[in-house]
Scaffold this motif. Structure first.
Motif, mmCIF file in Angstrom:
data_model
loop_
_atom_site.group_PDB
_atom_site.id
_atom_site.type_symbol
_atom_site.label_atom_id
_atom_site.label_comp_id
_atom_site.label_asym_id
_atom_site.label_seq_id
_atom_site.Cartn_x
_atom_site.Cartn_y
_atom_site.Cartn_z
ATOM 1 N N ALA A 474 -15.579 -8.368 -25.467
ATOM 2 C CA ALA A 474 -16.953 -8.355 -24.953
ATOM 3 C C ALA A 474 -17.560 -9.752 -24.973
ATOM 4 N N LYS A 475 -17.275 -10.501 -26.043
ATOM 5 C CA LYS A 475 -17.822 -11.850 -26.203
ATOM 6 C C LYS A 475 -17.367 -12.760 -25.073
ATOM 7 N N GLN A 476 -16.141 -12.559 -24.616
ATOM 8 C CA GLN A 476 -15.589 -13.424 -23.564
ATOM 9 C C GLN A 476 -15.860 -12.884 -22.168
ATOM 10 N N ALA A 477 -15.725 -11.556 -22.000
ATOM 11 C CA ALA A 477 -15.729 -10.977 -20.651
ATOM 12 C C ALA A 477 -17.105 -10.573 -20.140
ATOM 13 N N ILE A 478 -17.952 -10.046 -21.008
ATOM 14 C CA ILE A 478 -19.207 -9.497 -20.476
ATOM 15 C C ILE A 478 -20.487 -10.142 -21.032
ATOM 16 N N LEU A 479 -20.466 -10.579 -22.295
ATOM 17 C CA LEU A 479 -21.697 -11.130 -22.861
ATOM 18 C C LEU A 479 -22.225 -12.351 -22.106
#
Length: 585
Positions: A474-479
Motif C-alpha cells: 500500500a505504501k508503494q502502490a496506492i498511498l
C-alpha cells in the motif's frame, strides 16, 4: 374496565385504556402496542379478569389495529400468569381468526399456534379443541379458512379419540364448497401430514391430496406441491412410485402455468423427497420440459433449480439433457430468466469438473457477462468465486478478465459496484504482480467516480487490498496516489482522500499512520470547504484512538491542535463533529 375506578398510581394505564376507545386510529394503535405495559401494571389476575375480556368485547376496529392486537396476544402468555392460564388468550384470538381481513386472520392463526406450545393436554381438550370445532363449522368461510391452520399445532398432544375427530373434521374442510377454504386446507395439509402416522398418511391423506391436486381451481392445485413433498418424505421411494407418481406427472404438465411454476420452484426438494428411481425415470424429462416451458415465469423458476437438480443426477445426464437447455436459457428472450440463470449457473461447475467447465460453461459465462441487462451481468459476477474454485484463477483471469475490466467501466453504477466488491477476492488469487499490472489503475480510477457509492466502495476496497497484500504494498502502490489526490483542485477528490485515509488507517502500521496518514488529514483541516473540514473531524475521531494505541503523542502529531481549531470553526456542523471527536480523544 372504567378508568375512573383505576387507582391513582395507575393513571397512565387509565390513559392508555382511554386511547383504546379513542376515535383516532393512531392513538388506538399506540395503545395496542403498549398492552404489555398495561398488563404488567395490572398484574396477571386483573389482566385475565379485566383486560382480556375488555379486549375481546371491543374487537370491532380498523384492520391495522386488529393486526397489531393479533400479534401482541401471541406473546402474551407470561402476562396472564404463564402457561397454566394461556388458554384465556384463545377467546379474543378466535374472534380475530374470523374477521374479514386476511392478514389479520393469518396473524391470529400464527398467534394461536404460538400459544398452543404452552398448553397442557387438559387445556387442549377443554379449550383448544372446542375452538377448533367452532371455527371449522363456522357459517362464514373466513372462520373455516383460519381453522385449517390450527389443527397441526396440537394434533400430537390430543387424545387418540380427539385425533380421529380432528382428521375427520379436516377431511370436511378439504371438501368444502368454498375454494378459499380448500386453498387453506391445501396450504396446511403438509404440516398436518408431518404429525400423522404412516398408515394415516396412506389411507387418509393421500386421497385428500389426490382430490385437491385435481381441483377445478388452479389456485388450489398449485398448493398441493408442498403437500406432495411432505407425503413423499413419509413414504419409501417404492411407495411414492405406486401412490403419488401419477399425480406428480399430472402436476408437471398441468394446463395452468401457475401450477407448473410451483412445481418448477420446488423441483429440487420434490426430487429429493421422491427418490432416485423416480428422478431418473420421470423427473429428468419433466425438468427439461419445464426449462422449455412457454411461460417465462416457469422457465425462471426452473433456471433457479438447475445446480440443485444437477447434483441429484449423474454427470452424463447433466451433459446430455440439462446443458443443452441451459445454453438455450442463456439467450432466452426474458431478462428475468437470464438473470435467474446467471445467479445459479456457476453452481454447475463443481458438478461438471474442470474440463467440462472450461469447455461448456466458460463460453456461457462470457456470453452472460456481455448481456444487455445489468442485473444479468451483476448476478454472474457475484458468483465467479465458485468457478474459480474449479478451474483456477489463471484460466479464469485469461478468459474473464477482459470482460471484468470492461464491466468495471460499465455505465450502470451498480455493475461497477459489484465489480469493486469482488476485487479483493480476485486480488487474493491473482497475486500482487498480476493485480498491479491489470487492475491497479482501475482501482484508483474508482476514487474519482461521479457516483458517491462507488467512491465510498472504492475506499473500502483499498483497505481490503491492503489487508490482502500488506502495508508495504500500500505504501508503494496506492498511498502516494491518494496523498496526491489530497492536493487536487476538485474538492470531491480531496473528500475522497479523507475517506480513503480513514479506511487505510485501520490496516496501516504505526509508522505509516504517523508519517503519512495523520499529516495529510491534519493538513486538510484547513480546507476551505466546510464538508471536507467536518469529515476531517469525523476522520480524526477514528484515527486518534489508533494513533494513541500505537504510542503516538496526539499533541505532537497535530491531532489535538487540528480538532481544537475545528472546534472554533464558523460552520456549526464542523464544530459539532470536532467537539464530538475531542470528547472521544
Amino acid at each position: 374496565m372504567n378508568p375512573d375506578d383505576t387507582d391513582e398510581s395507575l393513571y397512565p394505564i387509565a390513559v392508555l385504556i382511554d386511547e383504546l376507545k379513542h376515535d383516532d386510529v393512531a392513538l388506538r394503535l399506540n395503545a395496542i402496542k403498549k398492552l404489555n405495559t398495561i398488563a404488567l401494571a395490572l398484574g396477571p389476575e386483573r389482566t385475565r379478569d379485566e383486560l382480556i375480556p375488555f379486549l375481546d368485547e371491543s374487537i370491532d376496529d380498523e384492520d391495522e389495529v386488529l393486526l397489531a392486537l393479533a400479534e401482541e396476544l401471541g406473546n402474551f402468555v407470561d402476562y396472564v400468569g404463564g402457561p397454566s392460564h394461556a388458554h384465556i388468550l384463545l377467546a379474543p384470538l378466535e374472534t380475530l381468526a374470523a374477521v374479514e381481513e386476511t392478514v389479520v386472520r393469518d396473524k391470529a392463526v400464527d398467534s394461536i399456534a404460538n400459544i398452543a406450545k404452552s398448553l397442557g393436554p387438559q387445556q387442549v381438550e377443554e379449550h383448544y379443541i372446542p375452538m377448533v370445532k367452532r371455527l371449522s363449522i363456522g357459517d362464514w368461510f373466513t372462520s373455516r379458512t383460519s381453522a385449517c391452520g390450527i389443527y397441526a399445532p396440537v394434533y400430537a398432544s390430543a387424545s387418540t379419540a380427539t385425533q380421529d375427530d380432528l382428521r375427520k373434521a379436516y377431511t370436511q374442510l378439504c371438501h368444502d364448497d368454498t375454494p378459499m377454504v380448500r386453498r387453506a386446507a391445501a396450504t396446511h395439509l403438509g404440516k398436518l401430514t408431518k404429525k400423522l402416522s404412516k398408515d394415516h398418511v396412506v389411507n387418509e391423506v393421500i386421497p385428500l391430496f389426490t382430490n385437491l391436486a385435481q381441483d377445478e381451481q388452479d389456485s388450489v392445485r398449485l398448493l398441493t406441491v408442498e403437500d406432495m413433498i411432505a407425503i413423499a418424505e413419509a413414504l419409501t421411494p417404492e411407495e411414492s412410485k405406486n401412490l403419488i407418481l401419477a399425480q406428480l406427472r399430472n402436476l408437471c404438465s398441468d394446463k395452468s402455468w401457475r401450477v407448473r411454476y410451483m412445481i418448477a420452484d420446488k423441483f429440487v426438494p420434490l426430487a429429493k423427497a421422491v427418490g432416485k428411481d423416480i428422478v431418473k425415470e420421470d423427473l429428468i424429462q419433466s425438468f427439461v420440459h419445464l426449462m422449455k416451458d412457454n411461460e417465462a415465469e416457469v422457465r425462471t423458476a426452473a433456471a433457479g433449480q438447475v445446480p440443485g437438480f444437477a447434483e441429484l443426477i449423474d454427470q452424463e445426464s447433466v451433459l446430455r439433457e440439462i446443458l443443452p437447455c441451459v445454453k438455450d436459457l442463456v439467450t432466452d428472450t426474458s431478462q428475468h430468466v437470464r438473470a435467474a440463470l446467471a445467479t445459479q449457473i456457476s453452481g454447475l461447475a463443481p458438478n461438471l469438473g474442470k474440463d467440462h467447465t472450461i469447455e461448456h460453461l466458460l463460453p456461457l459465462f462470457l456470453q452472460l457477462l456481455k448481456d444487455d441487462a445489468p442485473e444479468v451481468r451483476l448476478n454472474i459476477i457475484s458468483k465467479l468465486d465458485r468457478v474459480n474454485e474449479v478451474i483456477g484463477i489463471e484460466l479464469l483471469s485469461q478468459s474473464l478478465l477482459p470482460a471484468i475490466v470492461e464491466l468495471a467501466e460499465d455505465k450502470q453504477w451498480r455493475v461497477r459496484l459489484a465489480i469493486i466488491e469482488n476485487i479483493p477476492l480476485l486480488a487474493s488469487q491473482l497475486g500482487v504482480a498480476f493485480f498491479d499490472e491489470k487492475l491497479g489503475n482501475l482501482c484508483m480510477s474508482w476514487l474519482g467516480d461521479c457516483v458517491f457509492s462507488i467512491r465510498e466502495a472504492a475506499t473500502v476496497n483499498l483497505r481490503k487490498l491492503t489487508e490482502v497484500f500488506g502495508v508495504d504494498w500500500a505504501k508503494q502502490a496506492i498511498l502516494p496516489k491518494i496523498l496526491e489526490m489530497g492536493r487536487h483542485s476538485n474538492y470531491l477528490y480531496r473528500m475522497t482522500t479523507v475517506f480513503a485515509l480513514t479506511g487505510l488507517a485501520q490496516a496501516a502500521t504505526p509508522e505509516v499512520l504517523k508519517d503519512l496518514i495523520i499529516p495529510t488529514v491534519v493538513q486538510l483541516a484547513n480546507d476551505p470547504i466546510p464538508n471536507i473540514r467536518f469529515n476531517v473531524a469525523k476522520s480524526l475521531e477514528v484515527i486518534a484512538p489508533l494513533a494513541k494505541k500505537s504510542g503516538a503523542d496526539l499533541d505532537a502529531v497535530g491531532v489535538k491542535g487540528a480538532l481544537n481549531k475545528l472546534n472554533g470553526d464558523s460552520d456549526v456542523d464542523v464544530r459539532y463533529f470536532a467537539a464530538r471527536a475531542l470528547e472521544k480523544v
